[in-house]
Motif scaffolding. Structure first.
Motif, PDB file in Angstrom:
ATOM      1  N   ALA A 115     -88.410 -32.205  -2.096  1.00 17.78           N
ATOM      2  CA  ALA A 115     -87.545 -33.299  -1.644  1.00 17.78           C
ATOM      3  C   ALA A 115     -86.076 -32.952  -1.869  1.00 17.78           C
ATOM      4  CB  ALA A 115     -87.899 -34.579  -2.388  1.00 17.78           C
ATOM      5  N   PRO A 116     -85.254 -33.041  -0.825  1.00 21.00           N
ATOM      6  CA  PRO A 116     -83.827 -32.740  -0.986  1.00 21.00           C
ATOM      7  C   PRO A 116     -83.090 -33.813  -1.784  1.00 21.00           C
ATOM      8  CG  PRO A 116     -84.276 -33.514   1.231  1.00 21.00           C
ATOM      9  CD  PRO A 116     -85.603 -33.356   0.576  1.00 21.00           C
ATOM     10  N   LYS A 117     -83.599 -35.038  -1.728  1.00 23.65           N
ATOM     11  CA  LYS A 117     -83.032 -36.134  -2.509  1.00 23.65           C
ATOM     12  C   LYS A 117     -84.179 -36.997  -3.039  1.00 23.65           C
ATOM     13  CE  LYS A 117     -78.510 -36.544  -0.238  1.00 23.65           C
ATOM     14  NZ  LYS A 117     -77.560 -37.482   0.414  1.00 23.65           N
ATOM     15  N   ILE A 118     -83.963 -37.609  -4.200  1.00 27.18           N
ATOM     16  CA  ILE A 118     -85.008 -38.426  -4.824  1.00 27.18           C
ATOM     17  C   ILE A 118     -84.387 -39.717  -5.341  1.00 27.18           C
ATOM     18  CG2 ILE A 118     -86.751 -38.556  -6.650  1.00 27.18           C
ATOM     19  CD1 ILE A 118     -86.909 -35.511  -6.591  1.00 27.18           C
ATOM     20  N   ALA A 119     -85.065 -40.829  -5.071  1.00 34.64           N
ATOM     21  CA  ALA A 119     -84.618 -42.141  -5.534  1.00 34.64           C
ATOM     22  C   ALA A 119     -85.774 -42.851  -6.226  1.00 34.64           C
ATOM     23  CB  ALA A 119     -84.111 -42.983  -4.364  1.00 34.64           C
ATOM     24  N   SER A 120     -85.499 -44.017  -6.779  1.00 32.77           N
ATOM     25  CA  SER A 120     -86.545 -44.819  -7.422  1.00 32.77           C
ATOM     26  C   SER A 120     -86.420 -46.268  -6.985  1.00 32.77           C
ATOM     27  CB  SER A 120     -86.455 -44.721  -8.955  1.00 32.77           C
ATOM     28  OG  SER A 120     -85.243 -45.293  -9.429  1.00 32.77           O
ATOM     29  N   ILE A 121     -87.570 -46.961  -6.991  1.00 35.90           N
ATOM     30  CA  ILE A 121     -87.604 -48.398  -6.717  1.00 35.90           C
ATOM     31  C   ILE A 121     -88.744 -49.000  -7.513  1.00 35.90           C
ATOM     32  CG2 ILE A 121     -89.103 -48.103  -4.680  1.00 35.90           C
ATOM     33  CD1 ILE A 121     -87.731 -50.547  -3.452  1.00 35.90           C
ATOM     34  N   GLY A 122     -88.537 -50.215  -8.024  1.00 37.80           N
ATOM     35  CA  GLY A 122     -89.593 -50.891  -8.769  1.00 37.80           C
ATOM     36  C   GLY A 122     -89.358 -52.383  -8.814  1.00 37.80           C
ATOM     37  N   TRP A 123     -90.445 -53.097  -9.069  1.00 39.80           N
ATOM     38  CA  TRP A 123     -90.406 -54.552  -9.114  1.00 39.80           C
ATOM     39  C   TRP A 123     -90.902 -55.037 -10.478  1.00 39.80           C
ATOM     40  CZ3 TRP A 123     -92.323 -51.391  -5.456  1.00 39.80           C
ATOM     41  CH2 TRP A 123     -91.753 -51.438  -4.168  1.00 39.80           C
ATOM     42  N   CYS A 124     -90.211 -56.045 -11.041  1.00 38.15           N
ATOM     43  CA  CYS A 124     -90.653 -56.653 -12.309  1.00 38.15           C
ATOM     44  C   CYS A 124     -90.718 -55.565 -13.393  1.00 38.15           C
ATOM     45  CB  CYS A 124     -91.989 -57.339 -12.078  1.00 38.15           C
ATOM     46  SG  CYS A 124     -92.653 -58.271 -13.479  1.00 38.15           S
ATOM     47  N   PHE A 125     -91.867 -55.329 -13.999  1.00 40.68           N
ATOM     48  CA  PHE A 125     -92.063 -54.233 -14.950  1.00 40.68           C
ATOM     49  C   PHE A 125     -91.567 -52.920 -14.352  1.00 40.68           C
ATOM     50  CE2 PHE A 125     -95.310 -50.879 -16.009  1.00 40.68           C
ATOM     51  CZ  PHE A 125     -94.861 -50.587 -17.284  1.00 40.68           C
ATOM     52  N   GLY A 126     -91.860 -52.704 -13.072  1.00 39.66           N
ATOM     53  CA  GLY A 126     -91.407 -51.502 -12.393  1.00 39.66           C
ATOM     54  C   GLY A 126     -89.908 -51.487 -12.146  1.00 39.66           C
ATOM     55  N   GLY A 127     -89.306 -52.663 -12.002  1.00 37.40           N
ATOM     56  CA  GLY A 127     -87.854 -52.731 -11.859  1.00 37.40           C
ATOM     57  C   GLY A 127     -87.151 -52.221 -13.106  1.00 37.40           C
TER      58      GLY A 127
END
Length: 293
Positions: A171-183
């Motif tokens: 992957a040339p770029k990497i991001a993250s996303i999450g909700w609640c506990f995952g947030g």
């Protein structure tokens, strides 16, 4: 006679009281920390029932491909996640680490992962519960408590996900996303890779850091999605988080949706707010497009 009746009545009350306490012990989980206690308060009367998000998301044999993959090993056990990517697309693609709510890596999160992939990304839904997920709030409380009690394992898990996307998916770029506990864990991912993560999206993560000394290392743009009626994090904490980042000259967008509560973007929960959720999703898609493509 009166003495006898008093003794009988006293014994009855003691037994009733003991049984009441025993029953309460069976159905009420003791709080392990303030955040898990709040999640129990929010979700204890809910069930993770799959809803229309499953019909909105593309199928695995439609516009995206998806499969379970092993993205690392912890304590000599394989860690498996759900990997989705668009069909007939040039690889490699920018990638997004998708972090589940307190219910675990269930069908709703898999559907959201496919939905993210359909926007042109490789999306990896991680598993923070070692292969388990919850159908009841009691089970979710146990799983999230166990996970939070082993913070080093959480960090190692997220690091393995990042490494997998970087080395195996190129992957040339990497991001993250999450909700609640995952947030909360999306922010922790940013703090784990303060110079390397390319973007982070936080949906109402309760463990919202506001200490400038902790946040000053962050180099990536951040999108925060929150509800006005939420208590953890409260709008006051969210504004403090935003102001701290801005005082450090960080790139941050924060939206606090009026009349929206914790977990308002989860269509399987009772707090689902369709208008706010759809707008938040549009902002999320635009944010990723701006910073990953």
């Amino acid at each position: 006679m009166r003495l006898f009746l008093a003794l009988v009545l006293g014994t009855f009350l003691v037994v009733v009281g003991w049984q009441s306490n025993l029953f309460a012990t069976n159905v009420t989980l003791p709080p392990q920390d303030a955040y898990t206690d709040y999640m129990w308060e929010v979700h204890h009367d809910e069930r993770p029932t799959p809803t229309d998000i499953l019909t909105q998301a593309p199928d695995e044999d439609d516009t995206v491909t998806a499969e379970m993959v092993t993205y690392g090993t912890l304590e000599e056990k394989e860690i498996k996640g759900y990997l989705a990517s668009p069909m007939n697309n040039d690889r490699p693609l920018p990638a997004i680490i998708v972090i589940h709510e307190w219910w675990g890596l269930n069908d709703n999160i898999k559907a959201m992962t496919r939905k993210i992939a359909a926007e042109g990304y490789t999306a990896l839904a991680v598993d923070m519960y070692a292969g388990e997920s919850a159908e009841t709030p009691e089970k979710a409380m146990k799983l999230v408590t166990d996970a939070r009690n082993n913070s080093d394992r959480l960090k190692d898990n997220l690091a393995l996900a990042y490494q997998y996307l970087e080395e195996e998916e190129n992957a040339p770029k990497i991001a993250s996303i999450g909700w609640c506990f995952g947030g909360s864990l999306s922010l922790k991912t940013a703090l784990l890779f303060p110079e390397n993560l390319d973007a982070a999206v936080i949906y109402y993560g309760g463990d919202l850091e506001t200490d400038a000394e902790v946040l000053k290392s962050l180099e990536m743009p951040i999108l925060g999605i929150f509800g006005e009626l939420d208590d953890r994090p409260s709008p006051e904490t969210v504004k403090e988080f935003e102001m701290t980042l801005k005082s450090l000259d960080k790139e941050v967008e924060v939206y606090i949706y009026p009349n929206a509560d914790h977990a308002f973007a989860n269509p399987s929960g009772e707090r689902y707010n369709q208008v706010a959720a759809m707008d938040a999703w549009d902002k999320t898609v635009q944010f990723f497009s701006e910073h990953l493509k």
